[in-house]
Design a protein around this motif. Sequence first.
Motif, PDB file in Angstrom:
ATOM      1  N   LEU A  96     110.491 132.751  -9.378  1.00 47.79           N
ATOM      2  CA  LEU A  96     110.849 131.444  -8.816  1.00 47.79           C
ATOM      3  C   LEU A  96     112.289 131.452  -8.333  1.00 47.79           C
ATOM      4  O   LEU A  96     113.076 132.331  -8.694  1.00 47.79           O
ATOM      5  N   ASP A  97     112.618 130.475  -7.534  1.00 47.76           N
ATOM      6  CA  ASP A  97     113.983 130.339  -7.023  1.00 47.76           C
ATOM      7  C   ASP A  97     114.810 129.544  -8.032  1.00 47.76           C
ATOM      8  O   ASP A  97     114.827 128.308  -8.009  1.00 47.76           O
ATOM      9  N   GLY A  98     115.469 130.260  -8.933  1.00 44.11           N
ATOM     10  CA  GLY A  98     116.246 129.612  -9.980  1.00 44.11           C
ATOM     11  C   GLY A  98     117.347 128.720  -9.458  1.00 44.11           C
ATOM     12  O   GLY A  98     117.640 127.665 -10.036  1.00 44.11           O
ATOM     13  N   SER A  99     117.965 129.122  -8.354  1.00 48.29           N
ATOM     14  CA  SER A  99     119.070 128.338  -7.791  1.00 48.29           C
ATOM     15  C   SER A  99     118.596 126.951  -7.358  1.00 48.29           C
ATOM     16  O   SER A  99     119.304 125.957  -7.538  1.00 48.29           O
ATOM     17  N   ARG A 100     117.403 126.890  -6.789  1.00 46.11           N
ATOM     18  CA  ARG A 100     116.876 125.609  -6.326  1.00 46.11           C
ATOM     19  C   ARG A 100     116.660 124.660  -7.503  1.00 46.11           C
ATOM     20  O   ARG A 100     117.004 123.482  -7.435  1.00 46.11           O
ATOM     21  N   PHE A 101     116.092 125.174  -8.578  1.00 45.36           N
ATOM     22  CA  PHE A 101     115.891 124.343  -9.766  1.00 45.36           C
ATOM     23  C   PHE A 101     117.229 123.942 -10.376  1.00 45.36           C
ATOM     24  O   PHE A 101     117.379 122.818 -10.867  1.00 45.36           O
ATOM     25  N   HIS A 102     118.187 124.863 -10.337  1.00 41.64           N
ATOM     26  CA  HIS A 102     119.505 124.561 -10.900  1.00 41.64           C
ATOM     27  C   HIS A 102     120.179 123.420 -10.127  1.00 41.64           C
ATOM     28  O   HIS A 102     120.767 122.519 -10.742  1.00 41.64           O
ATOM     29  N   ILE A 103     120.114 123.447  -8.818  1.00 41.56           N
ATOM     30  CA  ILE A 103     120.730 122.393  -8.015  1.00 41.56           C
ATOM     31  C   ILE A 103     120.096 121.042  -8.342  1.00 41.56           C
ATOM     32  O   ILE A 103     120.796 120.037  -8.533  1.00 41.56           O
ATOM     33  N   ARG A 104     118.771 121.025  -8.435  1.00 41.38           N
ATOM     34  CA  ARG A 104     118.095 119.771  -8.778  1.00 41.38           C
ATOM     35  C   ARG A 104     118.512 119.301 -10.176  1.00 41.38           C
ATOM     36  O   ARG A 104     118.740 118.115 -10.413  1.00 41.38           O
ATOM     37  N   ARG A 105     118.629 120.266 -11.078  1.00 41.58           N
ATOM     38  CA  ARG A 105     119.026 119.956 -12.464  1.00 41.58           C
ATOM     39  C   ARG A 105     120.423 119.344 -12.516  1.00 41.58           C
ATOM     40  O   ARG A 105     120.673 118.375 -13.231  1.00 41.58           O
ATOM     41  N   MET A 106     121.352 119.909 -11.737  1.00 41.85           N
ATOM     42  CA  MET A 106     122.712 119.392 -11.713  1.00 41.85           C
ATOM     43  C   MET A 106     122.808 118.022 -11.030  1.00 41.85           C
ATOM     44  O   MET A 106     123.612 117.180 -11.431  1.00 41.85           O
ATOM     45  N   MET A 107     121.987 117.789 -10.038  1.00 44.00           N
ATOM     46  CA  MET A 107     122.004 116.491  -9.367  1.00 44.00           C
ATOM     47  C   MET A 107     121.535 115.386 -10.307  1.00 44.00           C
ATOM     48  O   MET A 107     122.093 114.289 -10.328  1.00 44.00           O
ATOM     49  N   TRP A 108     120.525 115.693 -11.109  1.00 44.34           N
ATOM     50  CA  TRP A 108     120.082 114.709 -12.094  1.00 44.34           C
ATOM     51  C   TRP A 108     121.141 114.523 -13.185  1.00 44.34           C
ATOM     52  O   TRP A 108     121.359 113.407 -13.672  1.00 44.34           O
ATOM     53  N   LEU A 109     121.795 115.621 -13.573  1.00 43.72           N
ATOM     54  CA  LEU A 109     122.862 115.509 -14.568  1.00 43.72           C
ATOM     55  C   LEU A 109     124.000 114.641 -14.040  1.00 43.72           C
ATOM     56  O   LEU A 109     124.592 113.849 -14.790  1.00 43.72           O
ATOM     57  N   LEU A 110     124.300 114.774 -12.758  1.00 43.90           N
ATOM     58  CA  LEU A 110     125.330 113.943 -12.142  1.00 43.90           C
ATOM     59  C   LEU A 110     124.957 112.470 -12.235  1.00 43.90           C
ATOM     60  O   LEU A 110     125.809 111.629 -12.562  1.00 43.90           O
ATOM     61  N   LEU A 111     123.705 112.147 -11.981  1.00 43.31           N
ATOM     62  CA  LEU A 111     123.264 110.754 -12.084  1.00 43.31           C
ATOM     63  C   LEU A 111     123.362 110.256 -13.518  1.00 43.31           C
ATOM     64  O   LEU A 111     123.868 109.155 -13.780  1.00 43.31           O
ATOM     65  N   PHE A 112     122.889 111.061 -14.465  1.00 40.43           N
ATOM     66  CA  PHE A 112     123.006 110.677 -15.881  1.00 40.43           C
ATOM     67  C   PHE A 112     124.473 110.442 -16.249  1.00 40.43           C
ATOM     68  O   PHE A 112     124.810 109.496 -16.972  1.00 40.43           O
ATOM     69  N   GLY A 113     125.343 111.335 -15.757  1.00 36.99           N
ATOM     70  CA  GLY A 113     126.762 111.217 -16.063  1.00 36.99           C
ATOM     71  C   GLY A 113     127.374 109.953 -15.499  1.00 36.99           C
ATOM     72  O   GLY A 113     128.182 109.282 -16.166  1.00 36.99           O
ATOM     73  N   MET A 114     127.013 109.588 -14.287  1.00 33.44           N
ATOM     74  CA  MET A 114     127.539 108.370 -13.678  1.00 33.44           C
ATOM     75  C   MET A 114     127.086 107.137 -14.457  1.00 33.44           C
ATOM     76  O   MET A 114     127.873 106.211 -14.701  1.00 33.44           O
ATOM     77  N   LEU A 115     125.819 107.120 -14.858  1.00 35.52           N
ATOM     78  CA  LEU A 115     125.311 105.999 -15.651  1.00 35.52           C
ATOM     79  C   LEU A 115     126.040 105.924 -16.997  1.00 35.52           C
ATOM     80  O   LEU A 115     126.416 104.841 -17.457  1.00 35.52           O
ATOM     81  N   HIS A 116     126.218 107.089 -17.614  1.00 39.86           N
ATOM     82  CA  HIS A 116     126.922 107.146 -18.898  1.00 39.86           C
ATOM     83  C   HIS A 116     128.367 106.688 -18.748  1.00 39.86           C
ATOM     84  O   HIS A 116     128.875 105.881 -19.545  1.00 39.86           O
ATOM     85  N   ALA A 117     129.036 107.180 -17.711  1.00 36.48           N
ATOM     86  CA  ALA A 117     130.456 106.880 -17.507  1.00 36.48           C
ATOM     87  C   ALA A 117     130.704 105.396 -17.234  1.00 36.48           C
ATOM     88  O   ALA A 117     131.659 104.814 -17.757  1.00 36.48           O
ATOM     89  N   TYR A 118     129.860 104.767 -16.412  1.00 36.05           N
ATOM     90  CA  TYR A 118     130.122 103.390 -15.991  1.00 36.05           C
ATOM     91  C   TYR A 118     129.477 102.342 -16.884  1.00 36.05           C
ATOM     92  O   TYR A 118     129.979 101.210 -16.974  1.00 36.05           O
TER      93      TYR A 118
END
Length: 413
Positions: A96-118
């Motif tokens: 599988l394309d690990g990089s593609r899954f990683h990018i999606r994983r980080m984008m969701w983490l960014l959203l979780f982080g923004m919700l957590h931060a604000y």
Amino acid sequence: MTSLSATPTFFNERIRSLDILRGFALLGILLINIQLFALPNASFTNPSVMGELSSSDYFSYYFVNVFVELKFMTIFSILFGAGILLFINRLNERGLDGSRFHIRRMMWLLLFGMLHAYFIWFGDILVAYAIVGLIAVLLRKMKDSWKIVMCAVLFLIPMGLFYIVGSSFESMPPEMAKEVMADFSPGPKLLTAEIDLYQVGSWFDIFVKRAQLNMNYQIGSFFMLSLWRTTGVMLLGMVLLTNGVLTAKKSKLFYFSMAILGIGIGTLFSNEGFHRIVETKWEVIHFFKYGYQFNYFGSLFSSLGYIGLIILIYQLKIMQFLTKGFEAVGRMAFTNYLCQSIICSIIFYSYGFGMFARYSRTELLIWVLLIWTFQLISSTIWLKYYKMGPFEWLWRYLTYKEKPQLSMNVKYQ
């Protein structure tokens, strides 16, 4: 639909030493974070704003500053970098394309982080990790020697930036300098206003304050510290993973030496920095130009020393009740991190019990012990029945676009 070969890591594929270290680091981070939850912001770098320290509070401040500050966050960053490499490599091995899954994983983490931060806490680290995770992955194919060189360069950049900031205070117009200094040594009026806000203010008032602080943390602190340091340390984590250091593949003598040298050198630097800061009475210019630099530099050595110590304990099979507890917390690190913020919000903010600025630094250590005990026990019990924490389940579901099996009674196909 994504192939089932893209499902999350099986339990028997997990690397125990990584989970143990992750749990250890997460619990240690609370020693720092609880101060930011429970005390005025300025007291983190200048404890004198709350009045003269008692002998027990002075010792507590010394202990946290010398043995904790930046150390556990560094371990967590090292493990995050190792986790990036491990995540992508395992998916690549499945075709599988690990990089593609990683990018999606980080984008969701960014959203979780923004919700957590604000919506929960301004001291969030998830946003920075998500952004840096997208950068570090681009460098993962570099040779280990170049990763070490880049780590050293990136790690040193904030030291120069801190010196520049400290020097700039000296050349500021008096009025501007006074305004800047107020953030580090607020007067009684500003201090009272901050305490009242968190003790009796509305959720919306705290939300507005949190949003203001996030602008500073997510922009100022990110470009001054997190971008460089975290990227460099994540690269170091990749090197330590590929060379078997984090996976407990080295000898006991190796980890013993790592612990002695790392903790010894790191404590020497951090202790010197602490006493220099105290001698100058937490003076802002000295703090940025010289005082903070010692702890910053020494923290990397201490972090590596702690890693060596914990893996040595794991190899010797002593204190297994504790390493098993760390492992459980580490397997649920995402859930436990968010839960720490929720618990502290309930304890210290007005929409909970409103205990902000009501506890001494020593008393806060008791709260830390209580939360540690709760998370060690609850994580162990949860994992008897479920394969992962609830937030881990959600993150993986969003990453793989398939529902991971949660219950221990349901086997993977």
